[in-house]
Motif scaffolding. Structure first.
Motif, PDB file in Angstrom:
ATOM      1  N   LEU A 107       0.752  -1.138   0.035  1.00 19.45           N
ATOM      2  CA  LEU A 107      -0.158   0.154  -0.001  1.00 19.45           C
ATOM      3  C   LEU A 107       0.930   1.138  -0.073  1.00 19.45           C
ATOM      4  O   LEU A 107       1.829   1.423   0.949  1.00 19.45           O
ATOM      5  N   SER A 108       0.773   2.119  -1.088  1.00 18.33           N
ATOM      6  CA  SER A 108       1.530   3.211  -1.117  1.00 18.33           C
ATOM      7  C   SER A 108       0.572   4.387  -0.692  1.00 18.33           C
ATOM      8  O   SER A 108      -0.585   4.477  -1.476  1.00 18.33           O
ATOM      9  N   ILE A 109       0.829   5.116  -0.073  1.00 21.04           N
ATOM     10  CA  ILE A 109      -0.105   6.446   0.329  1.00 21.04           C
ATOM     11  C   ILE A 109       0.659   7.632   0.118  1.00 21.04           C
ATOM     12  O   ILE A 109       1.691   7.922   0.312  1.00 21.04           O
ATOM     13  N   LEU A 110       0.111   8.309  -1.057  1.00 20.22           N
ATOM     14  CA  LEU A 110       0.569   9.570  -1.637  1.00 20.22           C
ATOM     15  C   LEU A 110       0.076  10.535  -0.655  1.00 20.22           C
ATOM     16  O   LEU A 110      -1.245  11.237  -0.734  1.00 20.22           O
ATOM     17  N   PRO A 111       0.730  11.174   0.077  1.00 25.42           N
ATOM     18  CA  PRO A 111       0.338  12.456   1.238  1.00 25.42           C
ATOM     19  C   PRO A 111      -0.477  13.515   0.501  1.00 25.42           C
ATOM     20  O   PRO A 111      -1.547  13.895   1.151  1.00 25.42           O
ATOM     21  N   SER A 112      -0.047  13.953  -0.624  1.00 26.55           N
ATOM     22  CA  SER A 112      -0.789  15.299  -1.076  1.00 26.55           C
ATOM     23  C   SER A 112      -1.971  14.957  -1.970  1.00 26.55           C
ATOM     24  O   SER A 112      -2.560  15.875  -2.529  1.00 26.55           O
ATOM     25  N   TYR A 113      -2.239  13.603  -2.202  1.00 23.75           N
ATOM     26  CA  TYR A 113      -3.125  13.309  -3.241  1.00 23.75           C
ATOM     27  C   TYR A 113      -4.664  13.426  -2.408  1.00 23.75           C
ATOM     28  O   TYR A 113      -4.728  12.865  -1.207  1.00 23.75           O
ATOM     29  N   ASP A 114      -5.762  13.676  -3.141  1.00 21.11           N
ATOM     30  CA  ASP A 114      -6.961  13.292  -2.635  1.00 21.11           C
ATOM     31  C   ASP A 114      -7.762  12.368  -3.428  1.00 21.11           C
ATOM     32  O   ASP A 114      -6.995  11.693  -4.435  1.00 21.11           O
ATOM     33  N   HIS A 115      -8.944  12.182  -3.362  1.00 21.53           N
ATOM     34  CA  HIS A 115      -9.792  11.283  -4.260  1.00 21.53           C
ATOM     35  C   HIS A 115      -9.827  11.579  -5.695  1.00 21.53           C
ATOM     36  O   HIS A 115      -9.498  10.866  -6.551  1.00 21.53           O
ATOM     37  N   GLU A 116      -9.525  12.946  -5.991  1.00 20.34           N
ATOM     38  CA  GLU A 116      -9.354  13.381  -7.432  1.00 20.34           C
ATOM     39  C   GLU A 116      -8.105  13.765  -8.106  1.00 20.34           C
ATOM     40  O   GLU A 116      -7.658  13.580  -9.308  1.00 20.34           O
ATOM     41  N   CYS A 117      -7.630  14.456  -6.983  1.00 22.21           N
ATOM     42  CA  CYS A 117      -6.225  15.139  -7.616  1.00 22.21           C
ATOM     43  C   CYS A 117      -5.026  14.362  -7.839  1.00 22.21           C
ATOM     44  O   CYS A 117      -4.676  13.491  -6.714  1.00 22.21           O
ATOM     45  N   CYS A 118      -4.422  14.402  -8.864  1.00 18.73           N
ATOM     46  CA  CYS A 118      -2.965  14.169  -9.314  1.00 18.73           C
ATOM     47  C   CYS A 118      -3.097  12.771  -9.605  1.00 18.73           C
ATOM     48  O   CYS A 118      -1.903  12.348 -10.179  1.00 18.73           O
ATOM     49  N   TRP A 119      -4.052  11.855  -9.536  1.00 18.09           N
ATOM     50  CA  TRP A 119      -3.869  10.480  -9.935  1.00 18.09           C
ATOM     51  C   TRP A 119      -3.437  10.178 -11.378  1.00 18.09           C
ATOM     52  O   TRP A 119      -2.620   9.321 -11.481  1.00 18.09           O
TER      53      TRP A 119
END
Length: 127
Positions: A107-119
């Motif tokens: 599991l990688s958690i990308l700290p600055s990402y939300d559900h829509e941003c940046c994927w």
């Protein structure tokens, strides 16, 4: 959905597939992976893998007619896989992933990402 995978395999002349899914698509990818023997890798992005827990988290009633990936966990848990969660995701927070996955699953958690941003910027490498 499995019919679509069969058609893609036929069109491209391949014997196996890697399944990738974002949000509800990741939920669906886990369910499809549980039904097939030709899936070589599963990747989910911001996906509720336990929809009962997800519904409770949001104070909603259970999704009555939806299948739940954790109900067939043993069938897809054996696959090589990687999961991605956004640290700022309030739709599918990392805590839901942690509860749905076994210890040691990637599991990688990308700290600055939300559900829509940046994927769309995420570069997913095949393992």
């Amino acid at each position: 959905t499995s019919i679509a995978v069969d058609q893609i395999k036929k069109d491209f002349g391949v014997q196996s597939v890697y399944l990738y899914g974002y949000s509800g698509g990741g939920t669906l990818a886990a369910l499809v992976a549980a039904e097939r023997t030709d899936v070589r890798f599963l990747t989910t992005v911001a996906s509720p893998l336990d929809i009962a827990d997800w519904s409770r988290h949001h104070g909603m009633s259970r999704l009555k007619y939806s299948r739940n990936p954790v109900d067939v966990f043993d069938k897809w848990a054996q696959l090589p896989q990687h999961h991605y969660a956004g640290g700022k995701d309030e739709v599918v927070p990392p805590s839901l992933y942690r509860r749905a996955l076994k210890a040691g699953m990637e599991l990688s958690i990308l700290p600055s990402y939300d559900h829509e941003c940046c994927w769309q910027e995420l570069s997913i490498q095949k393992k």
